[in-house]
Design an enzyme around this catalytic site. Sequence first.
Site, PDB file in Angstrom:
ATOM      1  N   LYS A  46      22.957   4.832 -13.499  1.00 51.85           N
ATOM      2  CA  LYS A  46      23.879   5.490 -14.426  1.00 51.85           C
ATOM      3  C   LYS A  46      23.089   6.137 -15.552  1.00 51.85           C
ATOM      4  O   LYS A  46      21.905   5.860 -15.746  1.00 51.85           O
ATOM      5  CB  LYS A  46      24.849   4.464 -15.040  1.00 51.85           C
TER       6      LYS A  46
ATOM      7  N   SER B 109      28.850   7.893  -7.449  1.00 53.76           N
ATOM      8  CA  SER B 109      29.276   7.772  -8.840  1.00 53.76           C
ATOM      9  C   SER B 109      28.499   8.737  -9.744  1.00 53.76           C
ATOM     10  O   SER B 109      28.877   8.931 -10.894  1.00 53.76           O
ATOM     11  CB  SER B 109      29.079   6.334  -9.324  1.00 53.76           C
TER      12      SER B 109
END
Lengths: 195, 195
Positions: B154, B117
């Site tokens: 993230k 991701s």
Amino acid sequence: MAHPNRDAEYLGKLQDYYADYRNLPSYSVIGDLLGLASKSAVSALVKRLMLAGYVDTTPDKRLAPTKRFFERELADFPVPAGLPAAANDAMSEAISIDDYLIECPSASVMVRVKGDSMIDAGIHDGDIAVVEKRHGAKLGDVVVAIVDGEYTLKTLSRDKQGYVLMPHNPAYEPIRPKEGLEIFGVMVGLIRKYK
Amino acid sequence: MAHPNRDAEYLGKLQDYYADYRNLPSYSVIGDLLGLASKSAVSALVKRLMLAGYVDTTPDKRLAPTKRFFERELADFPVPAGLPAAANDAMSEAISIDDYLIECPSASVMVRVKGDSMIDAGIHDGDIAVVEKRHGAKLGDVVVAIVDGEYTLKTLSRDKQGYVLMPHNPAYEPIRPKEGLEIFGVMVGLIRKYK
DNA sequence: GCTAGAGTAGAACGTTTGTTCTGCACAGGT
DNA sequence: ACCTGTGCAGAACAAACGTTCTACTCTAGC
């Protein structure tokens, strides 16, 4: 098999000593350290630790820690629900990042990456590449090659016309060395520091 | 001061030995290793290395590596033609990888990255993230956040509606934590090993 | 070609190494 | 209380340790 708890405590002290000095002490110093007045006690302890796989001996008879020596008590890790799988595999066997990335120190060089020609391979400007100096490289390896007297970092590839140095950035063109290809080394690791 | 180049070569071999066994050999083994037939030669070498700060001795008289022993040369990338070794005295610095990446060992954790991701940020599946456990994070930092009991890596961001955890892969959606945002730590380094 | 300097071989040395043995002390089981 | 076993102290030992010295071999400079 003796006092396993006692042994664990002794092992801890040896680990502390190793952390301080980066090598293991001699039997008599182990004795001082652990409060054992006699070397036969130390000898017995060392035998037990060797059996348990915590220490080993080098080709000459010196004591050397094994990978297991560096295992830390699992209890030290307060594992909350689904801790980000603390890099347990290969990394936990290594004492340090250095140990993890560098197998042969004398043949390894670190090079700061300039430019973004490899950005799609996750190699960014400013990253540090760990390069192992060797001439044999396999297809697909990221290599430091010498082209026209300049060092460049690319993936080694080949097609019908011969070897090609592939960038990983659509803005760059593959390089086809005309004068034969000189490989400086193979990239074995990447280090990046944030901010 | 003798043959500095020779000494550097010797130091390299000692580093290799240490990488294999995690401790330094005795004088006579050093002799075998380096091709020095006499211990006086080894003794002189060790004195030079001690003076240069690469090794030290433990309270008992054993040889132990210093921090400096683990420093590796860092070359700037487009190294001009010629051997890197010669030219870059002034330009190059030597760093120890661990010191470079980890400022606060007790607060740092290494985490293996799962998934892609963050691939557009150059963080790949299988890479190891060096994470410094702390709660304060700045916008733009790559953070390990705890969302619904799961750890996720993230970039921390925010917009009119509040904090957002941004992936770096168009196939993933930004995460908007409903229940407040818990930060486990901030990513301060990346380690990748090839092959 | 000669001299001066640095570096190594080789041997001598006192010390320390790790191994091994004996004997004592303390434990648990009977 | 008695055994019995395990672990440690202490000493003896050969082997290896690291230090130091002298003498030889290079190399560089004159």
